[in-house]
Structure formats: C-alpha cells, structure tokens
Design a protein around this motif. Structure first.
Motif, mmCIF file in Angstrom:
data_model
loop_
_atom_site.group_PDB
_atom_site.id
_atom_site.type_symbol
_atom_site.label_atom_id
_atom_site.label_comp_id
_atom_site.label_asym_id
_atom_site.label_seq_id
_atom_site.Cartn_x
_atom_site.Cartn_y
_atom_site.Cartn_z
ATOM 1 N N LEU A 117 0.764 -1.250 -0.089
ATOM 2 C CA LEU A 117 -0.008 0.157 -0.062
ATOM 3 C C LEU A 117 0.910 1.369 -0.027
ATOM 4 C CD1 LEU A 117 -3.185 0.273 0.161
ATOM 5 C CD2 LEU A 117 -2.789 0.729 2.585
ATOM 6 N N ASP A 118 0.516 2.141 -1.114
ATOM 7 C CA ASP A 118 1.246 3.549 -0.994
ATOM 8 C C ASP A 118 1.335 4.148 0.621
ATOM 9 O OD1 ASP A 118 -1.279 4.481 -0.848
ATOM 10 O OD2 ASP A 118 -1.025 5.599 -2.731
ATOM 11 N N LEU A 119 0.141 4.051 1.358
ATOM 12 C CA LEU A 119 0.216 4.512 2.449
ATOM 13 C C LEU A 119 1.525 4.301 3.502
ATOM 14 C CD1 LEU A 119 -2.111 6.564 3.816
ATOM 15 C CD2 LEU A 119 -2.732 4.498 4.848
ATOM 16 N N PHE A 120 1.897 2.650 3.090
ATOM 17 C CA PHE A 120 3.104 2.396 3.682
ATOM 18 C C PHE A 120 4.454 2.455 2.941
ATOM 19 C CE2 PHE A 120 -0.589 0.271 6.063
ATOM 20 C CZ PHE A 120 -0.484 0.892 7.068
ATOM 21 N N GLY A 121 4.304 3.133 2.011
ATOM 22 C CA GLY A 121 5.671 3.234 1.126
ATOM 23 C C GLY A 121 5.667 2.439 -0.026
ATOM 24 N N GLY A 122 4.623 1.667 -0.206
ATOM 25 C CA GLY A 122 4.529 0.432 -1.295
ATOM 26 C C GLY A 122 4.146 1.152 -2.772
ATOM 27 N N THR A 123 4.315 0.325 -3.597
ATOM 28 C CA THR A 123 3.900 0.984 -5.177
ATOM 29 C C THR A 123 3.013 0.075 -5.862
ATOM 30 O OG1 THR A 123 5.922 -0.316 -6.093
ATOM 31 C CG2 THR A 123 6.284 1.778 -5.382
ATOM 32 N N GLY A 124 2.363 -0.944 -4.914
ATOM 33 C CA GLY A 124 1.578 -1.854 -5.765
ATOM 34 C C GLY A 124 -0.021 -1.513 -5.634
ATOM 35 N N VAL A 125 -0.248 -0.784 -4.595
ATOM 36 C CA VAL A 125 -1.820 -0.380 -4.170
ATOM 37 C C VAL A 125 -1.800 0.844 -3.898
ATOM 38 C CG1 VAL A 125 -3.998 -1.013 -3.366
ATOM 39 C CG2 VAL A 125 -2.232 -2.735 -3.830
ATOM 40 N N ARG A 126 -2.648 1.891 -4.692
ATOM 41 C CA ARG A 126 -2.948 3.178 -4.087
ATOM 42 C C ARG A 126 -4.054 2.863 -2.977
ATOM 43 N NH1 ARG A 126 -5.526 6.183 -7.469
ATOM 44 N NH2 ARG A 126 -5.023 8.208 -6.529
ATOM 45 N N TYR A 127 -3.675 3.597 -1.816
ATOM 46 C CA TYR A 127 -4.880 3.711 -0.724
ATOM 47 C C TYR A 127 -6.131 4.055 -1.408
ATOM 48 C CZ TYR A 127 -7.187 5.206 3.483
ATOM 49 O OH TYR A 127 -7.969 5.264 4.513
ATOM 50 N N ALA A 128 -6.142 5.181 -2.184
ATOM 51 C CA ALA A 128 -7.296 5.857 -2.675
ATOM 52 C C ALA A 128 -8.023 4.773 -3.377
ATOM 53 C CB ALA A 128 -7.026 6.953 -3.387
ATOM 54 N N ASP A 129 -7.387 4.002 -4.175
ATOM 55 C CA ASP A 129 -8.242 2.723 -5.004
ATOM 56 C C ASP A 129 -8.552 1.887 -4.189
ATOM 57 O OD1 ASP A 129 -7.354 4.302 -7.315
ATOM 58 O OD2 ASP A 129 -5.498 2.903 -7.619
ATOM 59 N N ALA A 130 -8.016 1.274 -2.812
ATOM 60 C CA ALA A 130 -8.499 0.491 -2.157
ATOM 61 C C ALA A 130 -9.997 0.997 -1.144
ATOM 62 C CB ALA A 130 -7.601 -0.125 -1.266
ATOM 63 N N VAL A 131 -10.038 2.259 -0.869
ATOM 64 C CA VAL A 131 -10.931 2.851 -0.556
ATOM 65 C C VAL A 131 -12.422 2.638 -1.420
ATOM 66 C CG1 VAL A 131 -12.108 4.975 0.385
ATOM 67 C CG2 VAL A 131 -9.746 4.428 1.041
ATOM 68 N N THR A 132 -11.787 3.228 -2.906
ATOM 69 C CA THR A 132 -12.866 3.137 -3.796
ATOM 70 C C THR A 132 -13.330 1.587 -3.861
ATOM 71 O OG1 THR A 132 -11.830 5.030 -4.966
ATOM 72 C CG2 THR A 132 -13.491 3.639 -6.208
ATOM 73 N N TRP A 133 -12.766 0.850 -3.913
ATOM 74 C CA TRP A 133 -13.152 -0.749 -3.957
ATOM 75 C C TRP A 133 -14.258 -1.046 -3.087
ATOM 76 C CZ3 TRP A 133 -11.929 -5.398 -6.316
ATOM 77 C CH2 TRP A 133 -12.290 -6.278 -5.685
ATOM 78 N N ASN A 134 -14.204 -0.408 -1.696
ATOM 79 C CA ASN A 134 -15.176 -0.614 -0.756
ATOM 80 C C ASN A 134 -16.395 0.158 -1.155
ATOM 81 O OD1 ASN A 134 -13.358 -2.420 0.633
ATOM 82 N ND2 ASN A 134 -13.639 -1.460 2.593
ATOM 83 N N ARG A 135 -16.088 1.283 -1.423
ATOM 84 C CA ARG A 135 -17.182 1.864 -1.881
ATOM 85 C C ARG A 135 -18.160 1.810 -2.821
ATOM 86 N NH1 ARG A 135 -14.116 7.777 -0.739
ATOM 87 N NH2 ARG A 135 -14.446 7.949 1.450
ATOM 88 N N ARG A 136 -17.580 1.106 -3.951
ATOM 89 C CA ARG A 136 -18.305 0.627 -4.910
ATOM 90 C C ARG A 136 -19.303 -0.442 -4.381
ATOM 91 N NH1 ARG A 136 -13.488 0.744 -9.520
ATOM 92 N NH2 ARG A 136 -13.804 2.969 -10.259
ATOM 93 N N ARG A 137 -18.675 -1.291 -3.598
ATOM 94 C CA ARG A 137 -19.419 -2.630 -2.876
ATOM 95 C C ARG A 137 -20.450 -2.059 -1.752
ATOM 96 N NH1 ARG A 137 -15.753 -3.973 -5.773
ATOM 97 N NH2 ARG A 137 -15.393 -6.046 -6.638
ATOM 98 N N SER A 138 -20.652 -0.579 -1.602
ATOM 99 C CA SER A 138 -21.469 -0.171 -0.602
ATOM 100 C C SER A 138 -21.302 -0.574 0.589
ATOM 101 C CB SER A 138 -23.209 -0.490 -1.039
ATOM 102 O OG SER A 138 -23.233 0.157 -2.319
ATOM 103 N N ILE A 139 -20.029 -1.052 1.051
ATOM 104 C CA ILE A 139 -19.576 -1.591 2.284
ATOM 105 C C ILE A 139 -19.376 -0.664 3.432
ATOM 106 C CG2 ILE A 139 -17.897 -2.891 3.384
ATOM 107 C CD1 ILE A 139 -19.480 -4.620 1.556
ATOM 108 N N THR A 140 -18.837 0.596 2.741
ATOM 109 C CA THR A 140 -18.352 1.450 3.906
ATOM 110 C C THR A 140 -19.571 2.450 4.280
ATOM 111 O OG1 THR A 140 -17.463 2.865 2.207
ATOM 112 C CG2 THR A 140 -15.892 1.415 3.184
#
Length: 258
Positions: free
Chosen positions: A234-257
């Motif tokens: 996760l980019d929040l932890f210095g990673g380059t594989g996953v944007r935190y914003a994209d992970a948040v969007t993943w959940n929102r698209r599924r009406s989970i959050t």
C-alpha cells in the motif's frame, strides 16, 4: 458475497511499521519494509475519515501500548486490537476504544489450545467482541497455528473441525499467512481457498498482497467469505502496488463503507 479491504496498523517498538512477518523474533534480525513518519493516530484518523471500519491494530512485542491507545482513541469503535491480549486486560482495551480484542498466543500455552482460557476470554468480553487469530505457517500439507510473534508452532492445525469449534466462541477470525507476510509477492492462494471452504463468520486474511487484483483473487478463491488486509504494497506504507485511494474506492463501490 464480496471481499472487503480492511486496513491495518502494525506497531513495532512504538512505531507504525511494515515487517516481514517471518523474521520477527528476539534471536534474529527483523526485516522492516517501512517505518512511518506519522504516529499511529494519524493512520487511524485516515481510516475513520474514509469510513473503513473493521481494521486491526497489532502490537508486535512490548512497548506498543501507548501507540495502540492513540490509534483507538482516534477511531473509537472502529478498530480491533491484538498483541498480548489476555482475559485480564481485554476489557481495558475495549474501554480504550477497541471494537474487538484479538487473541492468539495467550490461547495456546505450551502449543495447545487451552479451553479454560478460551472460556475465560469469552466470559470477559463476550463472543461478539472477540476475534481469534489463527495466523499460521505451512508444514507439509497442513497449515499450523503459530504463536509468540509467529515463531512457535502449536499443535493446532487450521482445518474444518478447528475452525468450526472456534467459530462458536468468536465474532470473527483473523488469519495471517505468515510464510508470505510482508513479501508483497502474492497471497497464499492455497490458504485462502482452504479458508473460504471452511469459514462461516467474518474472516480477514492478511499476507502477501501485492496489487488491487489480489482483492479480486481473494474474493474468487475465498468464495466471497474473506476480507483482505493490504500492508506493505500500500502506498500509505511506502508501497507501489496499491493506491490507498483505490482500495477505499473498491469498498465504496460495493456499498460496504459508510
């Protein structure tokens, strides 16, 4: 059923870090992928503001209690806490703002599941506030629960009978695939598939996630029964594989959050 991205805060020596899980231990050098400039409360506040409940704060060894309390105070009722939890201190962690307590090593003294301790924990906090950690490593063709910062093999195999028994006592399960934890080389697909065939209560898998496609993979292999924690990628932890914003969007698209 769909997979959900669940956030995490891993604490080591009082700091937010991402660590290669299999390297934890007093007699070896710990391999660290990331050390945060921000305190634990900063991350918890991000998760709160982005409506990401159900994440976990894990204390990896001593000296992390103040940081854990800071995170729980920043997101009261929004995060679970684990690491050194016993029936004697569990209620205090709930009072500090944890939604659930996560227990692992304390349940397995001498490498065996202690039914009396399990009952004591349920008596202390109730089934609905308890998460049992079945973090495990592969040995031959089995996955075996490991304790003491993931260094000690127990005699408990993660199989259908074990999962069914422990589900009677817990609200959720948490499973780190320790062999791949922190490596960002992909999830333990076999473990995820096995878990998906066993669990009937909310269960979070963590370990090895490297990109957002792993959410799709966990969803498919786990039959929609597992959520996924993404750490070092996760980019929040210095990673380059996953944007935190994209992970948040993943959940929102599924009406989970929310």
């Amino acid at each position: 059923m769909t997979a959900v991205f669940r956030p995490c805060i891993d604490l080591h020596q009082g700091q937010v870090k991402q660590i290669v899980g299999g390297t934890l231990g007093e007699d070896r050098e710990t391999v660290t992928n990331f050390v945060a400039a921000h305190p634990a409360g900063w991350f918890a506040a991000r998760y709160r503001d982005d409506a990401l409940p159900g994440g976990h704060v894990i204390m990896l060894g001593p000296g992390n209690e103040d940081a854990a309390r800071e995170a729980l105070a920043a997101y009261p009722g929004g995060m679970q806490v684990g690491g050194g939890i016993t029936s004697a201190n569990a209620t205090a962690w709930l009072d500090a703002g944890a939604s659930h307590v996560i227990v692992t090593s304390w349940l397995f003294p001498a490498g065996r599941l202690d039914d009396d301790r399990l009952d004591a924990m349920v008596d202390a906090v109730g089934r609905d506030r308890l998460v049992i950690d079945l973090s495990c490593r592969r040995r031959d063709d089995e996955y075996v629960v490991v304790t003491d910062r993931w260094q000690t093999f127990t005699d408990v195999v993660v199989d259908a009978p074990t999962v069914a028994e422990l589900e009677r006592h817990a609200a959720e399960l948490l499973v780190h695939g320790v062999d791949v934890e922190g490596l960002t080389q992909g999830i333990d697909a076999d473990l995820v598939q096995r878990l998906g065939s066993m669990v009937t209560i909310p269960t979070t898998y963590a370990g090895g996630a490297r990109n957002l496609d792993d959410l799709d993979l966990v969803e498919r292999l786990g039959g929609g029964r597992l959520d996924l924690t993404i750490g070092s990628a996760l980019d929040l932890f210095g990673g380059t594989g996953v944007r935190y914003a994209d992970a948040v969007t993943w959940n929102r698209r599924r009406s989970i959050t929310g």
